[in-house]
Design an enzyme around this catalytic site. Structure first.
Site, mmCIF file in Angstrom:
data_model
loop_
_atom_site.group_PDB
_atom_site.id
_atom_site.type_symbol
_atom_site.label_atom_id
_atom_site.label_comp_id
_atom_site.label_asym_id
_atom_site.label_seq_id
_atom_site.Cartn_x
_atom_site.Cartn_y
_atom_site.Cartn_z
ATOM 1 N N CYS A 73 -4.024 1.290 -2.280
ATOM 2 C CA CYS A 73 -3.323 0.229 -3.026
ATOM 3 C C CYS A 73 -2.089 -0.244 -2.251
ATOM 4 O O CYS A 73 -1.515 0.503 -1.441
ATOM 5 C CB CYS A 73 -2.838 0.759 -4.370
ATOM 6 S SG CYS A 73 -4.137 1.132 -5.545
ATOM 7 N N GLU A 75 0.919 -0.697 -3.406
ATOM 8 C CA GLU A 75 2.141 0.044 -3.759
ATOM 9 C C GLU A 75 2.289 1.293 -2.904
ATOM 10 O O GLU A 75 3.357 1.592 -2.377
ATOM 11 C CB GLU A 75 2.122 0.452 -5.245
ATOM 12 C CG GLU A 75 2.139 -0.714 -6.202
ATOM 13 C CD GLU A 75 0.735 -1.197 -6.589
ATOM 14 O OE1 GLU A 75 -0.158 -1.205 -5.707
ATOM 15 O OE2 GLU A 75 0.551 -1.582 -7.747
ATOM 16 N N CYS A 112 -1.695 1.106 -10.749
ATOM 17 C CA CYS A 112 -2.623 2.134 -11.233
ATOM 18 C C CYS A 112 -1.880 3.453 -11.444
ATOM 19 O O CYS A 112 -0.743 3.636 -11.008
ATOM 20 C CB CYS A 112 -3.783 2.321 -10.245
ATOM 21 S SG CYS A 112 -3.358 3.278 -8.778
HETATM 22 N N1 THU Z 1 -4.867 -2.576 -6.242
HETATM 23 C C1 THU Z 1 -3.601 -2.496 -5.733
HETATM 24 O O1 THU Z 1 -3.391 -2.556 -4.521
HETATM 25 N N2 THU Z 1 -2.592 -2.340 -6.595
HETATM 26 C C2 THU Z 1 -2.703 -2.376 -7.956
HETATM 27 O O2 THU Z 1 -1.706 -2.280 -8.654
HETATM 28 C C3 THU Z 1 -4.011 -2.517 -8.564
HETATM 29 C C4 THU Z 1 -5.179 -2.477 -7.635
HETATM 30 C C5 THU Z 1 -5.959 -2.799 -5.301
HETATM 31 C C6 THU Z 1 -6.907 -1.674 -5.079
HETATM 32 C C7 THU Z 1 -8.135 -2.411 -4.626
HETATM 33 O O3 THU Z 1 -8.012 -2.688 -3.236
HETATM 34 C C8 THU Z 1 -8.091 -3.713 -5.379
HETATM 35 O O4 THU Z 1 -6.740 -3.884 -5.760
HETATM 36 C C9 THU Z 1 -8.987 -3.779 -6.591
HETATM 37 O O5 THU Z 1 -8.773 -2.728 -7.441
#
Ligand code: THU
Length: 161
Positions: A73, A75, A112
Protein backbone atom coordinates in the site's frame (compact mmCIF):
# COMPACT_ATOMS: atom_id res chain seq x y z
CA UNK A 1 -21.32 -4.82 33.46
CA UNK A 2 -20.87 -1.46 31.81
CA UNK A 3 -21.70 -0.50 28.28
CA UNK A 4 -19.06 1.87 27.00
CA UNK A 5 -19.51 4.20 24.04
CA UNK A 6 -16.54 5.45 22.06
CA UNK A 7 -16.68 8.95 20.65
CA UNK A 8 -14.48 9.82 17.68
CA UNK A 9 -13.96 13.46 16.86
CA UNK A 10 -12.52 14.48 13.51
CA UNK A 11 -12.53 17.39 11.11
CA UNK A 12 -14.24 17.37 7.75
CA UNK A 13 -13.11 19.89 5.12
CA UNK A 14 -14.88 20.63 1.83
CA UNK A 15 -11.54 21.37 0.16
CA UNK A 16 -7.82 21.54 0.94
CA UNK A 17 -7.99 25.33 0.77
CA UNK A 18 -9.80 25.26 4.15
CA UNK A 19 -6.83 23.56 5.82
CA UNK A 20 -3.77 25.18 7.33
CA UNK A 21 -0.86 25.67 4.89
CA UNK A 22 1.18 22.78 6.30
CA UNK A 23 -1.71 20.36 5.76
CA UNK A 24 -2.44 21.78 2.32
CA UNK A 25 1.16 21.02 1.36
CA UNK A 26 0.84 17.46 2.68
CA UNK A 27 -2.38 16.88 0.74
CA UNK A 28 -0.71 18.22 -2.42
CA UNK A 29 2.24 15.86 -1.83
CA UNK A 30 -0.08 12.85 -1.45
CA UNK A 31 -1.80 13.78 -4.72
CA UNK A 32 1.56 14.20 -6.40
CA UNK A 33 2.68 10.81 -5.04
CA UNK A 34 -0.42 9.18 -6.51
CA UNK A 35 1.06 9.81 -9.98
CA UNK A 36 3.85 7.30 -9.24
CA UNK A 37 1.40 4.53 -8.26
CA UNK A 38 2.05 1.19 -9.97
CA UNK A 39 -1.31 -0.57 -9.90
CA UNK A 40 -1.81 -2.45 -13.18
CA UNK A 41 -3.92 -5.14 -11.46
CA UNK A 42 -6.41 -3.20 -9.34
CA UNK A 43 -6.20 0.08 -11.30
CA UNK A 44 -6.67 1.70 -7.90
CA UNK A 45 -3.97 4.33 -7.52
CA UNK A 46 -3.00 5.62 -4.11
CA UNK A 47 -0.49 8.22 -3.01
CA UNK A 48 0.61 8.96 0.55
CA UNK A 49 2.78 11.64 2.10
CA UNK A 50 4.32 11.55 5.57
CA UNK A 51 5.36 14.72 7.39
CA UNK A 52 8.26 14.37 9.82
CA UNK A 53 8.69 16.42 12.98
CA UNK A 54 11.17 18.72 11.22
CA UNK A 55 8.74 19.37 8.35
CA UNK A 56 10.36 17.09 5.78
CA UNK A 57 7.78 15.32 3.60
CA UNK A 58 8.34 11.76 2.36
CA UNK A 59 6.11 10.38 -0.40
CA UNK A 60 5.03 6.88 -1.35
CA UNK A 61 2.52 5.16 -3.60
CA UNK A 62 1.04 1.70 -3.91
CA UNK A 63 3.27 -0.74 -5.74
CA UNK A 64 1.58 -3.89 -6.95
CA UNK A 65 3.04 -7.18 -8.11
CA UNK A 66 1.74 -10.08 -10.18
CA UNK A 67 2.32 -12.20 -7.07
CA UNK A 68 -0.41 -10.13 -5.42
CA UNK A 69 0.58 -10.23 -1.72
CA UNK A 70 4.06 -9.01 -2.63
CA UNK A 71 2.70 -5.55 -3.42
CA UNK A 72 2.44 -2.80 -0.84
CA UNK A 73 0.00 0.00 0.00
CA UNK A 74 0.95 3.63 -0.48
CA UNK A 75 0.86 4.38 3.25
CA UNK A 76 3.35 1.68 4.20
CA UNK A 77 5.58 2.51 1.22
CA UNK A 78 5.72 6.11 2.46
CA UNK A 79 6.19 5.26 6.14
CA UNK A 80 8.87 2.65 5.50
CA UNK A 81 10.69 5.06 3.18
CA UNK A 82 10.52 7.72 5.91
CA UNK A 83 11.68 5.27 8.58
CA UNK A 84 14.56 4.08 6.43
CA UNK A 85 15.76 7.52 5.31
CA UNK A 86 15.12 9.42 8.56
CA UNK A 87 15.48 6.97 11.44
CA UNK A 88 14.39 8.28 14.82
CA UNK A 89 12.38 11.22 13.53
CA UNK A 90 8.74 11.31 14.61
CA UNK A 91 6.12 11.08 11.86
CA UNK A 92 3.61 13.76 12.77
CA UNK A 93 1.13 13.45 9.91
CA UNK A 94 0.21 11.28 6.94
CA UNK A 95 -2.09 12.20 4.05
CA UNK A 96 -3.64 9.63 1.71
CA UNK A 97 -5.16 10.25 -1.72
CA UNK A 98 -6.58 7.42 -3.79
CA UNK A 99 -9.02 6.44 -6.50
CA UNK A 100 -9.42 4.43 -9.67
CA UNK A 101 -7.45 5.39 -12.76
CA UNK A 102 -5.38 8.06 -11.02
CA UNK A 103 -8.50 9.95 -9.94
CA UNK A 104 -9.97 10.67 -6.52
CA UNK A 105 -13.07 8.90 -5.24
CA UNK A 106 -15.86 11.07 -3.87
CA UNK A 107 -15.44 9.32 -0.54
CA UNK A 108 -11.93 9.59 0.87
CA UNK A 109 -9.66 6.56 0.54
CA UNK A 110 -9.33 5.10 4.02
CA UNK A 111 -6.25 3.12 5.10
CA UNK A 112 -6.39 -0.65 5.49
CA UNK A 113 -5.97 -2.32 8.87
CA UNK A 114 -2.36 -3.33 8.27
CA UNK A 115 -1.39 0.26 7.42
CA UNK A 116 -3.20 1.52 10.54
CA UNK A 117 -1.17 -0.87 12.67
CA UNK A 118 2.07 0.38 11.11
CA UNK A 119 0.94 3.99 11.70
CA UNK A 120 0.23 3.07 15.32
CA UNK A 121 3.73 1.74 15.86
CA UNK A 122 5.47 4.75 14.31
CA UNK A 123 3.24 7.08 16.34
CA UNK A 124 4.24 5.19 19.47
CA UNK A 125 7.94 5.16 18.55
CA UNK A 126 7.91 8.87 17.70
CA UNK A 127 6.13 9.82 20.92
CA UNK A 128 3.99 12.42 19.13
CA UNK A 129 0.47 12.26 17.70
CA UNK A 130 0.35 11.34 14.01
CA UNK A 131 -2.46 13.20 12.23
CA UNK A 132 -4.19 11.12 9.58
CA UNK A 133 -5.65 12.98 6.61
CA UNK A 134 -7.83 11.17 4.05
CA UNK A 135 -8.38 12.96 0.78
CA UNK A 136 -11.50 12.53 -1.38
CA UNK A 137 -12.81 14.46 -4.36
CA UNK A 138 -15.61 16.02 -2.33
CA UNK A 139 -14.27 16.06 1.20
CA UNK A 140 -11.15 15.66 3.28
CA UNK A 141 -11.14 14.03 6.71
CA UNK A 142 -8.56 14.81 9.38
CA UNK A 143 -8.05 12.67 12.48
CA UNK A 144 -5.76 13.91 15.22
CA UNK A 145 -4.15 10.62 16.08
CA UNK A 146 -3.97 7.04 14.85
CA UNK A 147 -5.95 5.87 17.90
CA UNK A 148 -8.99 7.61 16.43
CA UNK A 149 -9.05 5.25 13.47
CA UNK A 150 -7.72 2.21 15.35
CA UNK A 151 -9.38 1.93 18.75
CA UNK A 152 -7.88 -0.70 21.06
CA UNK A 153 -4.57 -0.51 19.23
CA UNK A 154 -2.28 -3.47 19.75
CA UNK A 155 0.51 -1.79 21.64
CA UNK A 156 3.28 -4.10 22.75
CA UNK A 157 5.48 -1.11 23.69
CA UNK A 158 3.34 0.28 26.51
CA UNK A 159 3.83 -2.61 28.89
CA UNK A 160 7.59 -2.54 28.37
CA UNK A 161 7.94 1.21 29.03
N1 THU B 1 -4.31 0.55 -1.31
C1 THU B 1 -3.46 1.49 -0.79
O1 THU B 1 -2.35 1.69 -1.27
N2 THU B 1 -3.88 2.18 0.28
C2 THU B 1 -5.13 2.12 0.82
O2 THU B 1 -5.43 2.83 1.76
C3 THU B 1 -6.10 1.18 0.27
C4 THU B 1 -5.60 0.25 -0.78
C5 THU B 1 -3.87 -0.16 -2.51
C6 THU B 1 -3.54 -1.60 -2.36
C7 THU B 1 -3.76 -2.10 -3.76
O3 THU B 1 -2.59 -1.83 -4.53
C8 THU B 1 -4.88 -1.25 -4.29
O4 THU B 1 -4.89 -0.09 -3.48
C9 THU B 1 -6.24 -1.91 -4.27
O5 THU B 1 -6.55 -2.40 -3.04
Amino acid sequence: MNTVTLNIVYQEYAAAAEMDPQDQALVAAAMEAQKSSYAPYSKFNVGAAVRLEDGIIVKGSNQENSAYPSGLCAERTAMFAAGAAHPGKAMTAIAIAGGFDFGLDGTPCTPCGACRQVMAEYQMAGGKPMNVIMVGANKILKFNRVDDILPFIFDSFTEKK
